[in-house]
Scaffold this active site. Structure first.
Site, PDB file in Angstrom:
ATOM      1  CB  SER A   1      -7.148  -9.509   8.977  1.00  0.00           C
ATOM      2  OG  SER A   1      -7.606  -8.173   8.970  1.00  0.00           O
TER       3      SER A   1
ATOM      4  N   GLY B   1      -7.628  -4.972   6.879  1.00  0.00           N
ATOM      5  CA  GLY B   1      -7.034  -4.057   7.853  1.00  0.00           C
ATOM      6  C   GLY B   1      -7.819  -3.945   9.144  1.00  0.00           C
TER       7      GLY B   1
ATOM      8  CE  LYS C   1      -3.509  -2.633   2.373  1.00  0.00           C
ATOM      9  NZ  LYS C   1      -4.776  -2.599   3.063  1.00  0.00           N
TER      10      LYS C   1
ATOM     11  CG  HIS D   1      -6.848  -3.129  -2.836  1.00  0.00           C
ATOM     12  ND1 HIS D   1      -7.405  -2.426  -1.802  1.00  0.00           N
ATOM     13  CD2 HIS D   1      -6.144  -4.138  -2.272  1.00  0.00           C
ATOM     14  CE1 HIS D   1      -7.037  -2.973  -0.651  1.00  0.00           C
ATOM     15  NE2 HIS D   1      -6.277  -4.015  -0.903  1.00  0.00           N
TER      16      HIS D   1
ATOM     17  CD  GLU E   1      -6.791  -0.288   1.140  1.00  0.00           C
ATOM     18  OE1 GLU E   1      -5.705  -0.093   0.567  1.00  0.00           O
ATOM     19  OE2 GLU E   1      -6.908  -1.034   2.133  1.00  0.00           O
TER      20      GLU E   1
HETATM   21  C1  PEP Z   1      -4.996  -5.893   1.428  1.00  0.00           C
HETATM   22  O1  PEP Z   1      -4.645  -4.743   1.442  1.00  0.00           O
HETATM   23  O2  PEP Z   1      -5.160  -6.441   0.331  1.00  0.00           O
HETATM   24  C2  PEP Z   1      -5.219  -6.576   2.700  1.00  0.00           C
HETATM   25  C3  PEP Z   1      -5.763  -7.742   2.679  1.00  0.00           C
HETATM   26  O3  PEP Z   1      -4.829  -5.924   3.850  1.00  0.00           O
HETATM   27  P1  PEP Z   1      -4.720  -6.562   5.321  1.00  0.00           P
HETATM   28  O4  PEP Z   1      -3.937  -7.855   5.176  1.00  0.00           O
HETATM   29  O5  PEP Z   1      -3.982  -5.548   6.127  1.00  0.00           O
HETATM   30  O6  PEP Z   1      -6.104  -6.823   5.795  1.00  0.00           O
END
Ligand code: PEP
Length: 250
Positions: free
Chosen positions: A213, A173, A12, A95, A97
Site C-alpha cells: 500500500s 492491497g 499484477k 510474491h 500472491e
Molecule cells: C504488491 O503487489 O507488491 C503490492 C505491494 O501491492 P499494493 O501496493 O497494492 O499493496
C-alpha cells in the site's frame, strides 16, 4: 555508500496490451530523476510491447515471475531466455500472491532465483509475514526462513544481482501500510541477515524495497528511512500520475 533507489511497479493481472502501452508511455514521459532506477512489471502479454517503449529509456522491464528451466514441457511458465528476448532485466520472484494463491514454496522460489540469475536477470525476492504471524511474534523467524530458503546456494558476485522486497502480507492491497518504524526495523534486520550470508561490501549494497500500500502520501516518509531503498508498488502503480509521484519521492 548510498544505494541507488528503485521504485518499482507490479501491475499484477491488470492491463490489456493497449492499456499497458499507454501507461508505460505516460510513465517514461514523466520526469524520472537520473539518480534512481525505475522498474515496470506488466503482465506477460504486455512485456514485449512495454519493452519496446522502455527501450532506449532509463526504465527497466521486469517480469512477475520466471521459471528455472530454459524451455520444455512447463505449461503456463515462462523462461529466462524468453524474458530476456523481450527486454526484461529483472524478475519478481516469490510474491506473496504466488506463495498464497499458487502454493509456491521456498524451494521452488529458490529454483526460480537460480534460473533467473543464471541468465543474468536481477532477482527481486519478495518476502513478508502474514498478520497472524506478526501478531504471534513470528515476523522475524518467518522472514529469516524465507530469506534463507530463497537464497540457499545463491552466490553473489555483486549486489546488483539481487533485490529484496519486504512486503508484509497484511499490507498488500489492503490500504494498511507498515509504519516507517516497522519498515525500518525489518529492513535493518534483513540487512543484518544479508551481512551474515554475503561479504560485507556486497550485503551493504543490496537494495531492500518496501511494498504494501505504498502511495504518494506515504512514500516520502518510507523512503526517508536508512534501510528503505525503494518501493514495490501494486495498486498505485496503475495510474501514471500516482506512480510518477512515487518515482519522484522526496
Ligand atoms: C504488491 O503487489 O507488491 C503490492 C505491494 O501491492 P499494493 O501496493 O497494492 O499493496
Amino acid at each position: 555508500m548510498k544505494r541507488r533507489p528503485l521504485p518499482a511497479g507490479n501491475w499484477k493481472m491488470h492491463t490489456t496490451v493497449a492499456e499497458a502501452e499507454e501507461l508505460a508511455r505516460e510513465i517514461v514521459g514523466s520526469d524520472i530523476p537520473a539518480d534512481r532506477d525505475v522498474m515496470l512489471a506488466p503482465p506477460f502479454t504486455a512485456l514485449s510491447a512495454v519493452g519496446a517503449i522502455l527501450s532506449g529509456t532509463s526504465a527497466l522491464l521486469g517480469s512477475q515471475n520466471v521459471c528455472w528451466e530454459e524451455k520444455g514441457a512447463f505449461t503456463g511458465e515462462i523462461s529466462p531466455p524468453m524474458l530476456k528476448d523481450v527486454g526484461c532485466s529483472m524478475a519478481i520472484i516469490g510474491h506473496s500472491e504466488r506463495r498464497q494463491i499458487f502454493a509456491e514454496n521456498d524451494t521452488m522460489i529458490n529454483k526460480r532465483i537460480v534460473g533467473a540469475m543464471q541468465h543474468g536477470l536481477v532477482a527481486v525476492l519478495c518476502i513478508g509475514e502474514t498478520l497472524e504471524e506478526r501478531e504471534t511474534d513470528k515476523t522475524f523467524s518467518v522472514l529469516e526462513e524465507q530469506l534463507a530458503g530463497g537464497l540457499t546456494g545463491i552466490e553473489l558476485k555483486n549486489a546488483d544481482q539481487l533485490v529484496i522486497a519486504y512486503e508484509p502480507v497484511w499490507a498488500i492491497g489492503t490500504g494498511k501500510t507498515a509504519t516507517v518504524e516497522q519498515a525500518q526495523e525489518v529492513h535493518a534486520f534483513l540487512r543484518d541477515r544479508l551481512t551474515r550470508m554475503y561479504e560485507k561490501n556486497i550485503a551493504s549494497q543490496i537494495r531492500i524495497l518496501y511494498g504494501g500500500s505504498v502511495n504518494p502520501n506515504n512514500v516520502d516518509e518510507l523512503m526517508s528511512q536508512d534501510d528503505v531503498d525503494g518501493a514495490l508498488v501494486g495498486g498505485a502503480a496503475l495510474k501514471a500520475e500516482t506512480f510518477a509521484r512515487i518515482i519522484n519521492f522526496k
